[in-house]
Design an enzyme around this catalytic site. Structure first.
Site, PDB file in Angstrom:
ATOM      1  N   ARG A  51     -24.007  16.239  -3.901  1.00 43.14           N
ATOM      2  CA  ARG A  51     -23.206  14.927  -3.207  1.00 43.14           C
ATOM      3  C   ARG A  51     -24.348  13.762  -3.399  1.00 43.14           C
ATOM      4  O   ARG A  51     -23.794  12.448  -3.353  1.00 43.14           O
ATOM      5  CB  ARG A  51     -23.050  15.420  -1.677  1.00 43.14           C
ATOM      6  CG  ARG A  51     -22.643  14.129  -0.930  1.00 43.14           C
ATOM      7  CD  ARG A  51     -22.234  14.216   0.578  1.00 43.14           C
ATOM      8  NE  ARG A  51     -22.647  15.505   1.478  1.00 43.14           N
ATOM      9  CZ  ARG A  51     -23.899  15.575   1.851  1.00 43.14           C
ATOM     10  NH1 ARG A  51     -24.753  14.532   1.715  1.00 43.14           N
ATOM     11  NH2 ARG A  51     -24.068  16.640   2.329  1.00 43.14           N
ATOM     12  N   TYR A 103      -3.742  -5.722  -3.869  1.00 47.20           N
ATOM     13  CA  TYR A 103      -3.425  -4.371  -3.898  1.00 47.20           C
ATOM     14  C   TYR A 103      -3.078  -3.895  -2.751  1.00 47.20           C
ATOM     15  O   TYR A 103      -3.722  -3.836  -1.691  1.00 47.20           O
ATOM     16  CB  TYR A 103      -4.562  -3.422  -4.687  1.00 47.20           C
ATOM     17  CG  TYR A 103      -3.970  -2.164  -4.785  1.00 47.20           C
ATOM     18  CD1 TYR A 103      -3.316  -1.419  -5.788  1.00 47.20           C
ATOM     19  CD2 TYR A 103      -4.756  -0.913  -3.971  1.00 47.20           C
ATOM     20  CE1 TYR A 103      -2.814  -0.229  -5.826  1.00 47.20           C
ATOM     21  CE2 TYR A 103      -4.402   0.443  -4.068  1.00 47.20           C
ATOM     22  CZ  TYR A 103      -3.470   0.791  -5.092  1.00 47.20           C
ATOM     23  OH  TYR A 103      -2.895   1.959  -5.146  1.00 47.20           O
ATOM     24  N   ASP A 175     -12.756  -7.367  -7.149  1.00 44.42           N
ATOM     25  CA  ASP A 175     -11.758  -5.915  -7.747  1.00 44.42           C
ATOM     26  C   ASP A 175     -11.626  -6.406  -9.262  1.00 44.42           C
ATOM     27  O   ASP A 175     -10.646  -7.263  -9.404  1.00 44.42           O
ATOM     28  CB  ASP A 175     -10.893  -5.981  -6.563  1.00 44.42           C
ATOM     29  CG  ASP A 175      -9.753  -4.576  -7.260  1.00 44.42           C
ATOM     30  OD1 ASP A 175     -10.039  -4.151  -8.543  1.00 44.42           O
ATOM     31  OD2 ASP A 175      -9.242  -4.109  -6.420  1.00 44.42           O
ATOM     32  N   LYS A 200      -7.490   3.422 -13.358  1.00 46.08           N
ATOM     33  CA  LYS A 200      -6.867   2.762 -14.439  1.00 46.08           C
ATOM     34  C   LYS A 200      -7.220   2.362 -15.871  1.00 46.08           C
ATOM     35  O   LYS A 200      -7.394   3.659 -16.442  1.00 46.08           O
ATOM     36  CB  LYS A 200      -6.101   1.280 -13.678  1.00 46.08           C
ATOM     37  CG  LYS A 200      -6.160   1.420 -12.385  1.00 46.08           C
ATOM     38  CD  LYS A 200      -4.840   1.984 -12.084  1.00 46.08           C
ATOM     39  CE  LYS A 200      -5.003   2.523 -10.543  1.00 46.08           C
ATOM     40  NZ  LYS A 200      -5.111   1.394  -9.466  1.00 46.08           N
TER      41      LYS A 200
HETATM   42  C1  PLP Z   1      -5.276   1.224  -8.039  1.00 46.81           C
HETATM   43  C2  PLP Z   1      -5.850   0.106  -7.279  1.00 46.81           C
HETATM   44  C3  PLP Z   1      -6.966   0.244  -6.441  1.00 46.81           C
HETATM   45  C4  PLP Z   1      -7.140   1.691  -5.570  1.00 46.81           C
HETATM   46  O1  PLP Z   1      -7.665   2.508  -6.606  1.00 46.81           O
HETATM   47  P1  PLP Z   1      -7.227   4.267  -6.604  1.00 46.81           P
HETATM   48  O2  PLP Z   1      -8.254   4.802  -7.435  1.00 46.81           O
HETATM   49  O3  PLP Z   1      -5.771   4.453  -6.726  1.00 46.81           O
HETATM   50  O4  PLP Z   1      -7.849   4.622  -5.008  1.00 46.81           O
HETATM   51  C5  PLP Z   1      -7.421  -0.980  -5.931  1.00 46.81           C
HETATM   52  N1  PLP Z   1      -7.201  -2.062  -6.676  1.00 46.81           N
HETATM   53  C6  PLP Z   1      -6.549  -2.317  -7.704  1.00 46.81           C
HETATM   54  C7  PLP Z   1      -6.318  -3.477  -8.250  1.00 46.81           C
HETATM   55  C8  PLP Z   1      -5.994  -1.141  -8.064  1.00 46.81           C
HETATM   56  O5  PLP Z   1      -4.762  -1.394  -9.085  1.00 46.81           O
END
Ligand code: PLP
Length: 384
Positions: A51, A103, A175, A200
Site C-alpha cells: 500500500r 467531467y 486535469d 484514457k
Molecule cells: C474519465 C475522467 C476522469 C475520471 O477518471 P476515472 O479513471 O474514470 O476515475 C476525470 N477527468 C476526466 C477528464 C476524465 O475523462
C-alpha cells in the site's frame, strides 16, 4: 535514467525504469507481492508493504513525473481516487474554485461527497479568467481546471489562472486527461499539480482504470503520499505494468490521434447534415489562440451537433456506425462514439446541460488510431 533535459519520447520510454536489479529483465517486472522480507527490524530495500510502495507502481510514478516535467508522481485506483486524494488535503471551510464545464464524476465527487464535509465549491466558467477573481477570498485554497473540457472542448488559459492562483496563495491543479503531457504540460505553465485519469490516453488500450497526480512541490508531494498511504486507494502492480507499457507509445499514438482528429473534424465541418463542430484546432474555435499557445497539438476528441437538433437523428447515427463503438470513456486506440445527453450527462437536468451546450443532437467522438479514410467512410454512411 532521470534526465530532465531529455525529449518527450525518450522520457516516455526510459523515465523511471531501469533493468531489474535481480535479473536484468529490461521490462519492469509485475511485483505481485504485498510485503517484503526484512533482514532485521528496520533493515529493508526501501519497500515494506505494497500500500505504501510497490516497485512496479514506483517505476510508473517516476515515469509519470518525468513525462509531466514534475518531480513526484503518485498513482491511484482510478482518476476519481486521485482527485479524492487531492481534495483531502483541504479542511472544512476551505473553498475551491472549479471549471463549471467539467467531467461529471468530478462534479459528483465535489458536490455529493466533499460538500457535506464543509468544503465549499464554486463552479465558474473559466474561458474568461477574470470570472475566477470574483470568487477568490482568503478561504480559497484550490483552483481546479479542466482543459480541454468534456464534451464541449472549451479551453482554459492555464498561465492566466496560475497567476490568479499564485496571488490568492491557492494550489492550482489541472486535469490533463484530454490533452496528455505530450500535448500540454501544465506544470511548465505554472500549475502546482497535474491530475490524470490514466484510464484514457496514458493507458491507451481501454484495459485499465487508474488515476495519477504529479507535482514538483515537495510539501504538496508529502501530503499526497501521506494521504495515498492513509486512505489506501492505490493501484495494483499488474495495472501499473500495463500503464507503463502504454506510455511507451503515448507520443506515437497521440500524434496519430491528432492527425486523424484533424481529418475527421474537417470532414464533419463540410458535411451538410452537421451543424457545429467543436475541436480546438479550428481557427474559429472561440479559444483557438489559447489552445495554440499552450498545446502542441489539438487531439482526437471532437463533439458535433446536427442541423435541426433532433435527438432521434443523433441516436440513429450512434447506432449505425460500424467501426466507431458506442461506449463511454475515451483515449484508447479504437474509435468510440457517445451521446452525452443520454449517456455521460443524463443525470443533469435538460435546461442545465443545454446551458453548457450539451443539446439533444450533440455527439462526442474519441477518434482512434485506425486509418482515417475508414473512419470517415464509417461516419459518412452513418450520416447518410
Ligand atoms: C474519465 C475522467 C476522469 C475520471 O477518471 P476515472 O479513471 O474514470 O476515475 C476525470 N477527468 C476526466 C477528464 C476524465 O475523462
Amino acid at each position: 535514467m532521470k534526465d530532465n533535459n531529455q525529449q518527450f519520447a525518450t522520457k516516455a520510454i526510459h523515465g523511471g525504469v531501469e533493468p531489474d536489479p535481480a535479473t536484468g529483465a529490461i521490462m519492469t517486472p509485475i511485483y505481485q507481492t504485498s510485503t517484503y522480507v526484512q533482514e532485521e527490524v528496520g533493515m529493508h530495500k526501501g519497500y515494506e508493504y505494497s500500500r505504501t510502495l510497490n516497485p512496479t507502481r514506483h517505476a510508473l510514478e517516476k515515469n509519470l513525473a518525468a513525462i509531466e516535467n514534475g518531480k513526484f508522481g503518485a498513482c491511484f485506483g482510478s482518476g476519481l481516487a486521485a482527485i479524492d486524494c487531492l481534495i483531502k488535503m483541504l479542511n472544512p471551510g476551505d473553498e475551491v474554485i472549479s471549471t463549471n464545464d467539467l467531467y461529471g464524476g468530478s462534479y459528483r465527487l465535489f458536490n455529493t461527497i466533499f460538500a457535506k464535509y464543509g468544503i465549499v465549491f464554486h463552479f465558474v466558467p473559466m474561458e474568461d479568467p477574470a470570472e475566477i477573481e470574483k470568487y477568490v477570498n482568503d478561504k480559497t485554497k484550490l483552483i481546479w481546471v479542466e482543459t480541454p473540457t468534456n464534451p464541449m472542448m472549451n479551453i482554459v488559459d492555464i498561465s492566466a489562472v496560475a497567476a490568479i492562483a499564485k496571488k490568492a496563495n491557492a494550489i492550482l491543479c489541472v486535469d490533463n486527461t484530454f490533452a496528455t503531457p505530450y500535448l500540454q504540460t501544465p506544470l511548465d505553465l505554472g500549475a502546482d499539480v497535474v491530475m490524470h485519469s490514466a484510464t484514457k490516453y496514458l493507458g491507451g488500450h481501454s484495459d485499465v482504470v487508474m488515476g495519477a497526480l504529479v507535482t514538483s512541490n515537495e510539501e504538496i508531494a508529502n501530503e499526497i503520499y501521506r494521504i495515498q498511504n492513509s486512505s489506501g486507494a492505490v493501484t495494483g502492480p499488474m495495472d501499473s505494468f500495463l500503464v507503463l507499457r502504454g506510455i511507451k507509445t503515448l507520443h506515437l499514438r497521440v500524434q496519430r490521434h491528432c492527425e486523424n482528429g484533424e481529418k475527421v473534424a474537417h470532414f464533419l465541418k463540410a458535411h451538410p447534415k452537421v451543424d457545429k463542430v467543436y475541436w480546438p484546432g479550428f481557427e474559429d474555435h472561440k479559444n483557438h489562440e489559447v489552445a495554440k499557445k499552450q498545446m502542441r497539438g489539438f487531439g482526437g476528441m471532437i463533439s458535433f451537433t446536427l442541423k435541426g437538433n433532433v435527438m432521434q437523428d443523433a441516436l440513429e447515427i450512434v447506432k449505425k456506425v460500424k467501426i466507431f463503438a458506442l461506449a463511454e470513456s475515451l483515449g484508447g486506440v479504437e474509435s468510440l462514439i457517445g451521446h452525452p445527453a443520454t449517456m455521460t450527462h443524463a443525470s443533469i437536468p435538460k435546461e442545465e446541460r443545454e446551458k453548457t451546450g450539451v443539446i439533444d443532437s450533440l455527439i462526442r467522438l474519441s477518434v482512434g488510431v485506425e486509418d482515417a479514410q475508414d473512419l470517415i467512410a464509417d461516419l459518412e454512411q452513418a450520416l447518410a
